[in-house]
Scaffold this motif. Structure first.
Motif, short mmCIF file in Angstrom:
data_model
loop_
_atom_site.label_atom_id
_atom_site.label_comp_id
_atom_site.label_asym_id
_atom_site.label_seq_id
_atom_site.Cartn_x
_atom_site.Cartn_y
_atom_site.Cartn_z
N ARG A 51 -19.38 22.54 -54.23
CA ARG A 51 -18.70 23.29 -55.28
C ARG A 51 -19.04 24.78 -55.20
O ARG A 51 -18.18 25.64 -55.38
CB ARG A 51 -19.08 22.73 -56.65
CG ARG A 51 -18.36 23.39 -57.81
CD ARG A 51 -16.87 23.26 -57.68
NE ARG A 51 -16.17 23.99 -58.74
CZ ARG A 51 -15.04 24.62 -58.58
NH1 ARG A 51 -14.44 24.64 -57.39
NH2 ARG A 51 -14.46 25.25 -59.58
N LEU A 52 -20.29 25.10 -54.92
CA LEU A 52 -20.69 26.50 -54.74
C LEU A 52 -19.93 27.11 -53.57
O LEU A 52 -19.49 28.27 -53.64
CB LEU A 52 -22.20 26.59 -54.50
CG LEU A 52 -23.11 26.47 -55.73
CD1 LEU A 52 -24.57 26.38 -55.30
CD2 LEU A 52 -22.90 27.65 -56.67
N HIS A 53 -19.79 26.34 -52.51
CA HIS A 53 -19.06 26.82 -51.33
C HIS A 53 -17.61 27.12 -51.66
O HIS A 53 -17.01 28.06 -51.11
CB HIS A 53 -19.17 25.77 -50.21
CG HIS A 53 -18.47 26.16 -48.95
ND1 HIS A 53 -18.72 27.33 -48.29
CD2 HIS A 53 -17.51 25.54 -48.21
CE1 HIS A 53 -17.97 27.42 -47.20
NE2 HIS A 53 -17.22 26.33 -47.14
N GLN A 54 -17.03 26.35 -52.57
CA GLN A 54 -15.64 26.57 -52.97
C GLN A 54 -15.49 27.79 -53.88
O GLN A 54 -14.49 28.51 -53.79
CB GLN A 54 -15.10 25.33 -53.69
CG GLN A 54 -14.98 24.10 -52.80
CD GLN A 54 -14.66 22.84 -53.60
OE1 GLN A 54 -14.58 22.88 -54.83
NE2 GLN A 54 -14.48 21.73 -52.91
N ILE A 55 -16.47 28.03 -54.73
CA ILE A 55 -16.40 29.15 -55.66
C ILE A 55 -16.66 30.48 -54.96
O ILE A 55 -16.00 31.48 -55.26
CB ILE A 55 -17.41 28.95 -56.82
CG1 ILE A 55 -17.05 27.71 -57.65
CG2 ILE A 55 -17.49 30.19 -57.70
CD1 ILE A 55 -18.06 27.36 -58.71
N LEU A 56 -17.58 30.50 -54.03
CA LEU A 56 -18.01 31.74 -53.41
C LEU A 56 -17.14 32.11 -52.21
O LEU A 56 -16.45 31.26 -51.64
CB LEU A 56 -19.48 31.61 -52.95
CG LEU A 56 -20.49 31.24 -54.04
CD1 LEU A 56 -21.86 31.03 -53.42
CD2 LEU A 56 -20.53 32.30 -55.13
N THR A 57 -17.20 33.38 -51.84
CA THR A 57 -16.57 33.81 -50.60
C THR A 57 -17.41 33.33 -49.42
O THR A 57 -18.54 32.85 -49.59
CB THR A 57 -16.45 35.34 -50.56
OG1 THR A 57 -17.78 35.91 -50.51
CG2 THR A 57 -15.72 35.86 -51.79
N THR A 58 -16.88 33.47 -48.23
CA THR A 58 -17.62 33.03 -47.04
C THR A 58 -18.93 33.79 -46.89
O THR A 58 -19.97 33.19 -46.60
CB THR A 58 -16.76 33.22 -45.77
OG1 THR A 58 -15.54 32.46 -45.92
CG2 THR A 58 -17.50 32.75 -44.54
N ARG A 59 -18.89 35.09 -47.11
CA ARG A 59 -20.11 35.88 -46.98
C ARG A 59 -21.11 35.56 -48.08
O ARG A 59 -22.33 35.51 -47.83
CB ARG A 59 -19.76 37.38 -47.00
CG ARG A 59 -20.86 38.29 -46.44
CD ARG A 59 -20.31 39.67 -46.13
NE ARG A 59 -19.25 39.59 -45.13
CZ ARG A 59 -19.47 39.53 -43.81
NH1 ARG A 59 -20.71 39.56 -43.35
NH2 ARG A 59 -18.44 39.48 -42.98
N GLN A 60 -20.63 35.31 -49.28
CA GLN A 60 -21.54 34.89 -50.36
C GLN A 60 -22.14 33.52 -50.07
O GLN A 60 -23.31 33.29 -50.34
CB GLN A 60 -20.77 34.87 -51.69
CG GLN A 60 -20.46 36.24 -52.26
CD GLN A 60 -19.55 36.15 -53.47
OE1 GLN A 60 -18.75 35.21 -53.61
NE2 GLN A 60 -19.66 37.12 -54.38
N SER A 61 -21.36 32.60 -49.52
CA SER A 61 -21.86 31.28 -49.16
C SER A 61 -22.94 31.39 -48.09
O SER A 61 -23.94 30.65 -48.12
CB SER A 61 -20.72 30.40 -48.66
OG SER A 61 -19.78 30.13 -49.68
#
Length: 349
Positions: free
Chosen positions: A311-321
């Motif tokens: 879910r975090l991966h879905q909410i965040l951008t690629t760089r934020q992930s």
């Protein structure tokens, strides 16, 4: 922004409440009542006084468990074969019997404690092998995880484009999925090893929750590493934080109820009167059924951990992930380093 955030947060809170009620139904542990036919396989002779010997009761119980666990032992061996590294597969030893009395020592043959010890030893050695396989596979997972984190850190420092960086982030997420699959297999063979946390370092065990990290606490740790966040991201993370916390509370309450129920069964008066064989075996079977639900709690806790990462991966951008996964890796690395320092500390005589 504050008004919209409060309204959205309230909406998520109501949705989380409904989800919480659904999860409470999901995690409630069922207990299978023992059937009356389970007692017909034993022919235990009572003593002249009418009371059964405790050694005979223990042997009867182990005989029953051996009969019930024949298929589960086979399942455990198949489970170990699912582990990725075939050379690490360890077959349980068949020469593990312990004899308390032998002809040479003058001990009596066929005592009631002899088969009980032998059966218990075999069962204990099988669990030890399962735990050892998991520990070795988890060690290999850590080595691969370290390699992936080095690659991800280099990719972030090189300021790659989002589409190029996404491959490294997806590899990290997939690697976490492999670890959860590994833990699922281990829980089927020896759930107590996972719950005990002996596969973790001492400092990591301080924060262990149902065989792993607590997802809600991990979200708090990550917040400072993934800023700046948009309004939509903030609302999404707040909703995830709340629903995760509610699920954790429900699982913790369910596990506490399980422990209390198990304790009540173990101290039941039915186990204090071994002269009633049906009640004794029935209560022990009830306790076994309650204890077996522990695997379900660990599995649901791991599902929550896995879903939180996705879910975090879905909410965040690629760089934020990418920064998210690096922060997680650094957090657990520091705990492992702290454990090493603690174990190497000078000790006073």
């Amino acid at each position: 922004m504050a008004s919209r955030g409060n309204n959205s947060f309230s909406h998520h809170q109501q949705a989380g409440h409904g989800q919480h009620q659904h999860q409470e139904k999901q995690i409630s542990f069922g207990m299978i009542q023992p059937s009356s036919s389970m007692h017909g396989n034993f022919n235990i002779r009572s003593k002249e006084s009418g009371a059964y010997d405790l050694g005979e009761l223990d042997q009867a119980l182990f005989m029953y468990l051996e009969g019930q666990d024949h298929s589960s032992v086979q399942e455990q061996r198949q489970t170990l074969n699912i582990f990725p590294s075939q050379p690490m597969h360890v077959e349980p030893s068949t020469e593990v019997g312990m004899s308390l009395g032998s002809p040479a020592s003058g001990g009596s043959k066929g005592t009631m404690s002899e088969p009980t010890m032998e059966i218990g030893t075999k069962r204990n050695n099988n669990n030890n092998n399962n735990a050892a396989v998991f520990d070795m596979e988890y060690g290999r997972w850590l080595e691969e995880h370290h390699r992936l984190m080095c690659e991800l850190r280099a990719a972030v420092q090189e300021h790659l484009q989002e589409n190029e960086l996404r491959m490294f982030v997806d590899n990290c997420l997939h690697h976490y999925d492999e670890m959860f699959s590994l833990k699922t297999m281990a829980a089927k063979s020896d759930v107590f090893h996972l719950v005990s946390g002996m596969w973790k370092t001492p400092a990591e065990r301080c924060f262990l929750w149902m065989g792993g990290f607590r997802p809600s606490e991990l979200i708090k740790i990550l917040l400072s590493h993934i800023e700046p966040l948009t309004e939509q991201q903030i609302l999404g993370i707040c909703a995830l934080q709340q629903s995760t916390q509610e699920t954790e509370d429900a699982l913790s309450q369910g596990l506490e109820s399980l422990y209390q129920s198990l304790s009540d069964t173990v101290v039941s008066d039915a186990l204090s009167c071994p002269s009633n064989m049906a009640n004794y075996m029935g209560q022990m079977a009830v306790a076994m059924n309650k204890l077996s639900t522990l695997e379900g709690f660990v599995r649901q806790a791991d599902n929550l951990r896995q879903q939180t990462l996705h879910r975090l991966h879905q909410i965040l951008t690629t760089r934020q992930s990418a920064r998210c996964f690096l922060a997680i890796a650094e957090y657990f690395h520091r705990l492992r380093a702290l454990s090493s320092l603690w174990m190497a500390r000078p000790r006073q005589e």
